[in-house]
Scaffold this motif. Structure first.
Motif, mmCIF file in Angstrom:
data_model
loop_
_atom_site.group_PDB
_atom_site.id
_atom_site.type_symbol
_atom_site.label_atom_id
_atom_site.label_comp_id
_atom_site.label_asym_id
_atom_site.label_seq_id
_atom_site.Cartn_x
_atom_site.Cartn_y
_atom_site.Cartn_z
ATOM 1 N N ARG A 21 0.846 -1.274 0.046
ATOM 2 C CA ARG A 21 -0.058 -0.039 0.100
ATOM 3 C C ARG A 21 0.971 1.305 -0.185
ATOM 4 O O ARG A 21 0.544 2.225 -0.652
ATOM 5 C CB ARG A 21 -0.877 0.094 1.358
ATOM 6 C CG ARG A 21 -2.054 0.712 1.025
ATOM 7 C CD ARG A 21 -3.091 0.556 2.104
ATOM 8 N NE ARG A 21 -4.428 0.460 1.552
ATOM 9 C CZ ARG A 21 -5.125 1.333 0.827
ATOM 10 N NH1 ARG A 21 -4.806 2.379 0.475
ATOM 11 N NH2 ARG A 21 -6.355 0.890 0.326
ATOM 12 N N ARG A 22 1.815 1.098 0.872
ATOM 13 C CA ARG A 22 2.693 2.478 0.970
ATOM 14 C C ARG A 22 3.426 2.575 -0.387
ATOM 15 O O ARG A 22 3.568 3.877 -0.879
ATOM 16 C CB ARG A 22 3.591 2.062 1.988
ATOM 17 C CG ARG A 22 4.473 3.418 2.292
ATOM 18 C CD ARG A 22 5.501 3.371 3.546
ATOM 19 N NE ARG A 22 6.521 2.357 3.131
ATOM 20 C CZ ARG A 22 7.560 1.967 3.899
ATOM 21 N NH1 ARG A 22 7.479 2.448 5.172
ATOM 22 N NH2 ARG A 22 8.409 1.176 3.630
ATOM 23 N N TYR A 23 3.885 1.630 -1.081
ATOM 24 C CA TYR A 23 4.603 1.630 -2.303
ATOM 25 C C TYR A 23 3.568 2.411 -3.321
ATOM 26 O O TYR A 23 3.709 3.447 -4.175
ATOM 27 C CB TYR A 23 4.784 0.285 -2.875
ATOM 28 C CG TYR A 23 5.264 0.238 -4.297
ATOM 29 C CD1 TYR A 23 6.537 0.455 -4.644
ATOM 30 C CD2 TYR A 23 4.055 -0.069 -5.128
ATOM 31 C CE1 TYR A 23 6.723 0.624 -6.219
ATOM 32 C CE2 TYR A 23 4.615 -0.025 -6.546
ATOM 33 C CZ TYR A 23 5.730 0.192 -7.124
ATOM 34 O OH TYR A 23 5.985 0.134 -8.411
ATOM 35 N N LEU A 24 2.311 1.946 -3.411
ATOM 36 C CA LEU A 24 1.361 2.612 -4.433
ATOM 37 C C LEU A 24 1.092 4.225 -3.756
ATOM 38 O O LEU A 24 0.947 4.729 -4.928
ATOM 39 C CB LEU A 24 0.202 1.711 -4.140
ATOM 40 C CG LEU A 24 -0.122 0.466 -4.945
ATOM 41 C CD1 LEU A 24 -1.342 -0.475 -4.621
ATOM 42 C CD2 LEU A 24 0.131 0.238 -6.366
ATOM 43 N N HIS A 25 0.949 4.275 -2.524
ATOM 44 C CA HIS A 25 0.793 5.740 -2.384
ATOM 45 C C HIS A 25 1.966 6.369 -2.574
ATOM 46 O O HIS A 25 1.928 7.831 -3.179
ATOM 47 C CB HIS A 25 0.543 5.804 -0.785
ATOM 48 C CG HIS A 25 -0.760 5.338 -0.274
ATOM 49 N ND1 HIS A 25 -1.754 5.488 -1.069
ATOM 50 C CD2 HIS A 25 -1.280 4.617 0.776
ATOM 51 C CE1 HIS A 25 -3.000 4.880 -0.501
ATOM 52 N NE2 HIS A 25 -2.682 4.250 0.640
ATOM 53 N N GLN A 26 3.364 5.989 -2.601
ATOM 54 C CA GLN A 26 4.197 6.613 -2.996
ATOM 55 C C GLN A 26 4.162 6.991 -4.349
ATOM 56 O O GLN A 26 4.761 8.061 -4.755
ATOM 57 C CB GLN A 26 5.734 5.960 -2.594
ATOM 58 C CG GLN A 26 6.123 6.071 -1.185
ATOM 59 C CD GLN A 26 6.960 4.806 -0.610
ATOM 60 O OE1 GLN A 26 7.145 3.952 -1.386
ATOM 61 N NE2 GLN A 26 7.637 5.264 0.474
#
Ligand code: HEM
Length: 621
Positions: free
Chosen positions: A57-62
């Motif tokens: 999720r964090r990767y996608l938000h980044q």
């Protein structure tokens, strides 16, 4: 064109636009996240799987939730010449000296709101009176105390504050709620819109430095920094009673002095003590360091302290940010050799900003509007007791919060004293982030200007927070969730099980779910077990918490002995929690008054049970 499974039955139509702009690989990852979300699973996963979900999720938000508002266009500079934190946050990004400095734009995690609702639709005073105003104080149980509440305020005052315009706005409560509003009308200054020279045209400017650089203690510019320094042995000013010194007008002498209260100033004083101890340690090891060198090094060390949230998955996530999957022992032994995933973000060879210059964001400010954490009174514990019952220490008296704020609060705080304030805050549960829990004393508040001076006009903070999000173009709850790749709610029951809340939500928003204000949604949202905050807010923290570390040169390239000194780095690495800091300066206080493990839990609560199972292998909480 992104990955699209043939049976896309599970993709919410509202999220199609999200997938349409993704690469094949990213959309594949998005479908995994979306499936887990639909099944409501991630927080029930064993820790390792939960962390993997949060990682994706964090990767996608980044990739998709960092929007540059514009205006950063500084100079190249010599990073070796500035191997310390500058007063105004300049000289941190490796090739642009102005990124993250005071006066730069507040970024965004999503485009500004696209809905056409008017700024007074529904009227902020109606929302505040019917959905936010505290009916009775709802506490947060044992998980977080008033120290935790002040800690978050302390962080906010380190990171962000919007520059105001000189144009005044007046909000008048409509007749239907006027009798229930402490102020029938109130005046405040508009947020200043500054031309950004980018495609979003205007943005707001941050008057604080957004780095995790301790500016709440050290100031946000040269003048602020000079005000707090002693200019001898690197030290900062502190009063003889262990609290902050105050000037002739009664304004505390500290880095950030706006809208403070005794509990908040107490944390500032604690970190001044910490800074001064670091100076003493450094002076002993390095007698040739002058005042400037001692100050600069001690600031780096003091700013690099950290405390973590609860639940095993979150703890694991935060520890991975700092130490990586291989953990603290491996990192302490062989250093940050294996990249951000295995060795953590701190100590990476180079800072990373994912192509978007570092800033904090409008959405981050919105989800941090947590004034419901504040109680109505502070219960003072009786410090004269000989045999203290840590599980239920005797009460001396209650002090209304209104007596602890502003300049008068400073005098009162000094009379109470550091020890009693800290112990009492430790034993006091903070408020829950839920509807009908906004402190009424804040609906009639004397706000302060940037110099800590009282403003002539009282404000209704509950109504103002609704206005601020709308004024700053922060999307309303459903649009916000869609932009964060979360399913929107389609009926009020998706948001809450509370029938009374549903009734009033319908009344206030006329049945139009998309009109729901972000901050009302965040407070009404069903909470995940073990979470004090909503899941929607949490995904913003997930993105921004790691960004604060990975974009900062002093947590990456310069997180080394050359910059911090060997002893300074050791100091940071052996200080893992706020309790460690309190213990260093007040060992008797925690011994005598605290049962629990974390300084942020209610001090009478049970210590964390010993769990021999490796953190990553544990089941869900
Ligand atoms: C006695 C304690 C506090 C007082 C008197 C206070 C007062 C204020 C005031 C007057 C504002 C500016 C409102 C505006 O013009 O929009 C503000 C903003 C804010 N406060 Fe507090 N506050 C307190 C505690 C807290 C706490 C405990 C938190 C978080 C846990 C918090 C988070 C924020 C945030 C996020 C903002 C928005 C900043 C911005 O617009 O850039 N405050 N507060």
């Amino acid at each position: 064109m992104g990955f699209s499974p043939s049976s896309s039955w599970f993709l919410d139509p509202e999220l199609r636009h999200v997938v349409s702009k993704m690469s094949f690989f990213d959309s594949f990852l998005f479908y995994i996240v979306h499936l887990v979300d639909k099944l409501g699973l991630w927080h029930r996963f064993p820790v390792l799987l939960g962390v993997a979900y949060l990682g994706i999720r964090r990767y996608l938000h980044q990739r998709y939730n960092l929007v540059h508002v514009g205006g950063v266009n500084g100079q190249v500079y010599d990073t070796d010449e500035f191997s310390y934190r500058k007063a105004d946050g300049k000289c941190n990004h490796p090739s642009d000296d102005s990124v993250g400095s005071r006066g730069t734009f507040i970024g965004r995690n999503m485009p500004p709101c696209t809905s056409q609702y008017g700024i007074l639709d529904p009227h902020p005073s109606v929302v505040a009176t019917k959905l936010l105003a505290r009916k009775r104080f709802i506490d947060n149980g044992d998980q977080f105390n008033v120290i935790a509440c002040s800690w978050i305020q302390f962080m906010i005052h380190d990171w962000v504050d919007h520059l105001e315009d000189t144009h005044q706005i007046e909000l008048e409560a409509p007749e239907e709620v006027a009798s229930g509003c402490p102020l029938k009308s109130f005046k405040f200054l508009r947020t200043k819109k500054v031309f950004s020279g980018d495609h979003h045209k205007t943005g707001a400017v941050n008057t604080r430095t957004p780095w995790w650089d301790g500016s709440v203690v050290y100031g946000n510019d040269e003048a602020g920094m000079r005000r707090v320094r002693v200019f001898k042995d690197g030290k900062l000013k502190l009063s003889g009673d262990g609290l902050l010194e105050r000037d002739e007008k009664g304004v505390p002498i500290s880095g950030d002095i706006r809208n403070s209260w005794s509990g908040f100033s107490l944390l500032q004083a604690l970190f001044v003590k910490e800074h001064n101890s670091v100076c003493e340690m450094l002076k002993e090891r390095y007698p040739d360091f002058d005042d400037e060198k001692l100050y600069r090094t001690a600031r780096l060390v003091t700013a690099a302290t950290i405390e973590l949230l609860k639940t095993d998955t979150l703890t694991a996530g935060m520890r991975i940010n700092w130490y990586g999957f291989l953990g603290k022992k491996v990192k302490d032994t062989i250093g940050a050799r294996f990249g951000p995933i295995l060795s953590g973000l701190v100590g990476m060879k180079k800072p990373r900003d994912h192509g978007v210059p570092y800033s904090l964001t409008e959405e981050f400010v919105s989800v941090y509007r947590m004034h419901c954490l504040l109680p109505d009174t502070l219960v003072l514990r009786d410090m004269r007791s000989q045999n203290v019952d840590k599980a239920d220490p005797a009460i001396e008296r209650e002090v209304p919060m209104t007596e602890l704020i502003g300049k008068e609060g400073g005098t009162k705080g000094s009379r109470i004293g550091f020890d009693q304030l800290l112990v009492s805050m430790g034993h006091h549960s903070c408020g829950a982030l839920t509807l009908w829990n906004y402190p009424n004393w804040m609906r009639n508040l004397v706000a302060q200007d940037i110099d800590g001076e009282d403003r002539p006009n009282l404000i209704d903070m509950a109504a103002l927070k609704i206005y601020r999000d709308r004024e700053r173009g922060v999307p309303r709850f459903n649009e916000f969730r869609k932009n964060l790749m979360m399913s929107p709610i389609s009926k009020w029951e998706d948001l809450t099980d509370d029938e009374e809340a549903i009734k009033v939500l319908k009344e206030v928003y006329g049945g139009d779910i998309d009109k729901l204000d972000l901050n009302v949604g965040l407070h009404a949202e069903k909470k995940i077990k073990g979470f004090a905050i909503s899941e929607t807010a949490f995904f913003i923290f997930l993105l921004v918490a790691s960004r604060r570390l990975e974009a900062d040169r002093f947590f990456t390239t310069n997180f080394n002995e050359k910059t911090y000194t060997k002893e300074g780095l050791e100091w940071v690495n052996t200080t893992e929690s706020l309790k460690d800091v309190i213990d260093r300066h007040f060992p008797n206080l925690t011994n005598k008054w605290m049962r629990c493990t974390s300084a942020f839990s209610v001090w009478s609560s049970d210590p964390d049970p010993t769990n021999w199972l490796l953190l990553y292998l544990r089941s869900a909480p």
